[in-house]
Design a protein around this motif. Sequence first.
Motif, PDB file in Angstrom:
ATOM      1  N   TYR A  88       8.308 -36.775  22.077  1.00  0.00           N
ATOM      2  CA  TYR A  88       7.843 -37.762  22.899  1.00  0.00           C
ATOM      3  C   TYR A  88       6.410 -38.168  22.691  1.00  0.00           C
ATOM      4  N   LYS A  89       5.918 -39.239  22.714  1.00  0.00           N
ATOM      5  CA  LYS A  89       4.465 -39.586  22.696  1.00  0.00           C
ATOM      6  C   LYS A  89       4.232 -40.333  23.852  1.00  0.00           C
ATOM      7  N   VAL A  90       2.928 -40.418  24.217  1.00  0.00           N
ATOM      8  CA  VAL A  90       2.672 -41.113  25.524  1.00  0.00           C
ATOM      9  C   VAL A  90       2.018 -42.450  25.005  1.00  0.00           C
ATOM     10  N   ILE A  91       2.553 -43.502  25.779  1.00  0.00           N
ATOM     11  CA  ILE A  91       1.733 -44.852  25.607  1.00  0.00           C
ATOM     12  C   ILE A  91       1.316 -45.335  26.729  1.00  0.00           C
ATOM     13  N   LEU A  92       0.117 -45.382  26.982  1.00  0.00           N
ATOM     14  CA  LEU A  92      -0.520 -45.628  28.159  1.00  0.00           C
ATOM     15  C   LEU A  92      -1.372 -47.122  28.282  1.00  0.00           C
ATOM     16  N   SER A 149      -8.226 -35.754  24.400  1.00  0.00           N
ATOM     17  CA  SER A 149      -9.203 -35.285  23.268  1.00  0.00           C
ATOM     18  C   SER A 149      -9.210 -36.622  22.279  1.00  0.00           C
ATOM     19  N   SER A 150      -9.867 -36.426  21.519  1.00  0.00           N
ATOM     20  CA  SER A 150     -10.291 -37.794  20.516  1.00  0.00           C
ATOM     21  C   SER A 150      -9.032 -38.092  19.764  1.00  0.00           C
ATOM     22  N   ASP A 151      -8.114 -37.240  19.333  1.00  0.00           N
ATOM     23  CA  ASP A 151      -7.162 -37.701  18.432  1.00  0.00           C
ATOM     24  C   ASP A 151      -5.932 -37.782  19.628  1.00  0.00           C
ATOM     25  N   GLY A 152      -6.113 -37.932  20.803  1.00  0.00           N
ATOM     26  CA  GLY A 152      -5.027 -37.956  21.775  1.00  0.00           C
ATOM     27  C   GLY A 152      -3.735 -37.011  21.974  1.00  0.00           C
ATOM     28  N   SER A 153      -4.011 -35.931  21.175  1.00  0.00           N
ATOM     29  CA  SER A 153      -2.901 -35.023  21.236  1.00  0.00           C
ATOM     30  C   SER A 153      -3.005 -34.220  22.405  1.00  0.00           C
ATOM     31  N   LYS A 154      -4.116 -34.061  23.243  1.00  0.00           N
ATOM     32  CA  LYS A 154      -4.256 -33.129  24.217  1.00  0.00           C
ATOM     33  C   LYS A 154      -4.980 -33.892  25.477  1.00  0.00           C
ATOM     34  N   LYS A 155      -4.193 -33.513  26.661  1.00  0.00           N
ATOM     35  CA  LYS A 155      -4.529 -34.175  28.081  1.00  0.00           C
ATOM     36  C   LYS A 155      -5.192 -33.031  28.748  1.00  0.00           C
ATOM     37  N   GLY A 156      -6.162 -33.380  29.537  1.00  0.00           N
ATOM     38  CA  GLY A 156      -6.924 -32.502  30.432  1.00  0.00           C
ATOM     39  C   GLY A 156      -5.876 -32.258  31.555  1.00  0.00           C
ATOM     40  N   THR A 170     -18.751 -42.541  39.242  1.00  0.00           N
ATOM     41  CA  THR A 170     -19.070 -41.465  38.201  1.00  0.00           C
ATOM     42  C   THR A 170     -17.923 -40.651  38.264  1.00  0.00           C
ATOM     43  N   ILE A 171     -17.125 -40.124  37.171  1.00  0.00           N
ATOM     44  CA  ILE A 171     -16.043 -39.460  37.120  1.00  0.00           C
ATOM     45  C   ILE A 171     -16.214 -38.144  36.185  1.00  0.00           C
ATOM     46  N   ILE A 172     -15.871 -37.140  36.876  1.00  0.00           N
ATOM     47  CA  ILE A 172     -16.120 -35.774  36.207  1.00  0.00           C
ATOM     48  C   ILE A 172     -14.924 -35.316  36.156  1.00  0.00           C
ATOM     49  N   PHE A 173     -14.714 -34.254  34.914  1.00  0.00           N
ATOM     50  CA  PHE A 173     -13.558 -33.526  34.544  1.00  0.00           C
ATOM     51  C   PHE A 173     -13.874 -32.118  34.210  1.00  0.00           C
ATOM     52  N   LYS A 174     -13.298 -31.226  34.810  1.00  0.00           N
ATOM     53  CA  LYS A 174     -13.671 -29.810  34.343  1.00  0.00           C
ATOM     54  C   LYS A 174     -12.322 -29.078  34.077  1.00  0.00           C
ATOM     55  N   ALA A 175     -12.323 -28.689  32.779  1.00  0.00           N
ATOM     56  CA  ALA A 175     -10.948 -28.159  32.462  1.00  0.00           C
ATOM     57  C   ALA A 175     -10.923 -26.642  32.632  1.00  0.00           C
ATOM     58  N   GLY A 176      -9.732 -26.105  33.472  1.00  0.00           N
ATOM     59  CA  GLY A 176      -9.527 -24.947  33.791  1.00  0.00           C
ATOM     60  C   GLY A 176      -8.849 -24.259  32.823  1.00  0.00           C
ATOM     61  N   GLN A 177      -8.548 -22.881  32.843  1.00  0.00           N
ATOM     62  CA  GLN A 177      -7.737 -22.195  31.877  1.00  0.00           C
ATOM     63  C   GLN A 177      -6.445 -22.846  31.370  1.00  0.00           C
ATOM     64  N   THR A 178      -5.656 -23.248  32.479  1.00  0.00           N
ATOM     65  CA  THR A 178      -4.298 -23.893  32.053  1.00  0.00           C
ATOM     66  C   THR A 178      -4.376 -25.434  31.459  1.00  0.00           C
ATOM     67  N   SER A 179      -5.630 -26.038  31.444  1.00  0.00           N
ATOM     68  CA  SER A 179      -5.704 -27.312  30.897  1.00  0.00           C
ATOM     69  C   SER A 179      -5.812 -27.261  29.250  1.00  0.00           C
ATOM     70  N   ALA A 180      -4.903 -28.332  28.641  1.00  0.00           N
ATOM     71  CA  ALA A 180      -5.198 -28.363  27.144  1.00  0.00           C
ATOM     72  C   ALA A 180      -6.445 -28.655  26.499  1.00  0.00           C
ATOM     73  N   LEU A 181      -7.593 -28.926  27.511  1.00  0.00           N
ATOM     74  CA  LEU A 181      -8.909 -28.988  26.960  1.00  0.00           C
ATOM     75  C   LEU A 181      -9.621 -28.062  27.317  1.00  0.00           C
ATOM     76  N   TYR A 182      -9.078 -26.795  27.557  1.00  0.00           N
ATOM     77  CA  TYR A 182     -10.036 -25.750  28.035  1.00  0.00           C
ATOM     78  C   TYR A 182     -10.453 -24.976  26.604  1.00  0.00           C
ATOM     79  N   ASN A 183     -11.873 -24.992  26.476  1.00  0.00           N
ATOM     80  CA  ASN A 183     -12.610 -24.406  25.221  1.00  0.00           C
ATOM     81  C   ASN A 183     -12.331 -25.469  24.181  1.00  0.00           C
TER      82      ASN A 183
END
Length: 773
Positions: free
Chosen positions: A6-10, A140-147, A58-71
């Motif tokens: 499955y891929k997401v299309i939004l 992410s820039s390639d769309g493979s990871k979501k926060g 203004t929208i802010i996102f902070k990635a926690g350890q369970t987020s795909a964008l962490y690190n």
Amino acid sequence: MKNIYYKVILSIGLLLSIISCSDKTSEIQKEPDNPQPEEIQEGLSYTPEIPDADKALTIIFKAGQTSALYNYTGDVYIHTGVVEEGTWLYVPSDWNENLEKCKMTAEGENTWKITLSPSIREWFNSGETPVNQLGIVIRSSDGSKKGIETDSFVEVTDAKYQGFTPAAIIEKSMPSGVKEGINIDGNNVTFVLYDKDTAGNHKDFAHIIGDFNNWTLANDETSQMYRDNASGCWWITVTDLDPSKEYAFQYYTGTQGGETVRLADAYTEKILDPDNDSYIAESTYPSAEREYPEGGKGIVSTFRINQEQYAWQNDFKIDDKDNLIIYEIHLRDFTETSDLPGAIRKLDYIQSLGVNAVELMPVQEFDGNDSWGYNPCFYFALDKAYGTKNMYKQFIDECHKRGIAVIFDVVYNHATGNMPFAKLYWDSSASKTAANNPWFNVDAPHPYSVFHDFNHESGLVKTFIKRNLKFLLEEYHIDGFRFDLAKGLTQRSCTESTASDYDAARIQILKEYYDTVSETNPDAVMILEHFCCDEEEKELAEYGMKLWRNANNAYCQSGMGWQENSDFSSLYTGTNGMVFGGYVGYMESHDEERTAYKALAYGNGNLKTDLNSRMMSMATNTAFFLTVPGPKMIWQFGEMGYDVSIEENGRTGRKPLHWEYLDDTARQYLTEVYRRFTDLRTSVPQLFDEKSTFSWEVTVSHWEGCRNLYLESIDGKKLFIVGNFTTEEQESSVTVPTGWSKYYNVIEEKESKFKSGDEIILAPHSFIAISNF
């Protein structure tokens, strides 16, 4: 069931397989003005606390350890849109399109922000559209990871544009004889929308908007639908329509002060989809026939009073359901054009293979344009990605002209969130169909489902599916169905270990559908992807249905030259007392790995390195497959020794074409073996019927000394096959049967060198097939 990737299309124009439904699922922490970095909490936050459409946000996102964008150290983008009536609008970019406007700024470790300025309305350029809610995905820039895996939503205050306020309900009985959907009577059309949840409640209002009223919401007879509580439906009749014009329309419904949604009609025979239609080739579906209306939002339904008629040229019926030789096709991956015109041009080739049926992987409207099709959303409309309605009919007619039946692969276990019945009662907070949805379960009771699971004991669902089966048979002249995931048509709670157990309720549901098929067309076939216990499958077969029989693993093992788990015997109905013809056996299907690929990757001895040996091995498999009595299925290009893995470009991803395989001598031999045996089945059908004598020695213990197969018809036709599946020259442990007057090599069409009583010595990966005719 499919292991679908499955891929997401939004966003608008995105060509991927699956469209993600936009729902309120993520908790949003509201930040105070001018937050300090150390105060930012994990997740999504925003400032000001009460967003205003005419002010910056203004929208802010902070990635926690369970987020795909962490690190994550790459660039981060916001994917966002104005959500109105269940549809994402004014989305600036496609999913993988990295616009500078949508790029977020790094604000320390695992933290990013963006400001929508000078105002939310101006940032989206949304004009006079009310801005009451934003949908947000951080990626992410390639769309493979979501926060955050689920979509997030922000409520917005819009004092400038307030939207439409519906009037009170007007109760009125429906005209007699109308049913749900689009009812044409002369130049008048009555539209009927069923709306009654599991508790007997309904929405507060329903309107219709379309080309016939300039897409204008109004509290009058041009738009407001009447309520018939006795039938549980909203309805309206639109008069004096142009019979030659195609009209687009939607329903607008919801609750006072609550959520509103726009719906296409579930019974429409054609949809218009702004996210995907523009990417369809002109030769596949002319753009003039898919122009999107200015007033539409999301998927719209269409109708035309005087539809373009198709002049059918060929009457056809299946002569023998027990001797079907089915060629499974995925239109996307079958030709360079990936459509019906391309497939029509290949019908002479398909006919040359000697098959008498084709089975099309799902062609009912699915999300996106690039898919296996097991993500359906509209069941009465066939997907425009493959062609027009009359192109489908022409393909079917041309198949019938060549003596080839057409079977549709249908998906009645589940539907995507774009299916109108799912959207009508939807739980935004959980991204699921709501608990009060009368058509769907919140969660599937079985472990195999994807998307949203139908409540299979619901009378509404049964009526819908029966109506669809009848429509497809009558409108498109098809010759039957293959039911995807028939095991899932149950309300019994089960696990992987119990899902295959005998289920009387499931059997009854399938019998009801088979009755509808048989009453509509007694010659039609109904095949089930079922894989349940023998007791249940035998009962269904005795009722008249047929069951998929998967022998992929055994034929892969023999094709690779490995003895272990290479027993073919389960392919034959006589092995376990199944009614004759009850199994549609196959070596390969779209769900299984290619036997030729496995031989290339894991073959024993020289099978890895020598194409001739591999194709001989595939041919020997075929000799012990197509000669087994009962229906058989060939997955497209199996006859060429197609050796590209199912995992190439992702399991459901597009696969490369290799029509040039037919120019290779080794592959030509394999294709010819297919042709010889299919010709044998059609020219000497009595050899493969229920009255013939069949025996074979194909278990693991028959590996050494060659395997053999014997057929004798009631009128004395005989066929004897011996095959060496090993990597060494083998002397058979059997001898040519006695009492035959003549012996012919079936493949080479010449008198055989083997006579009665002779022992047969075969080279590795080879077979000999001899007959007395």
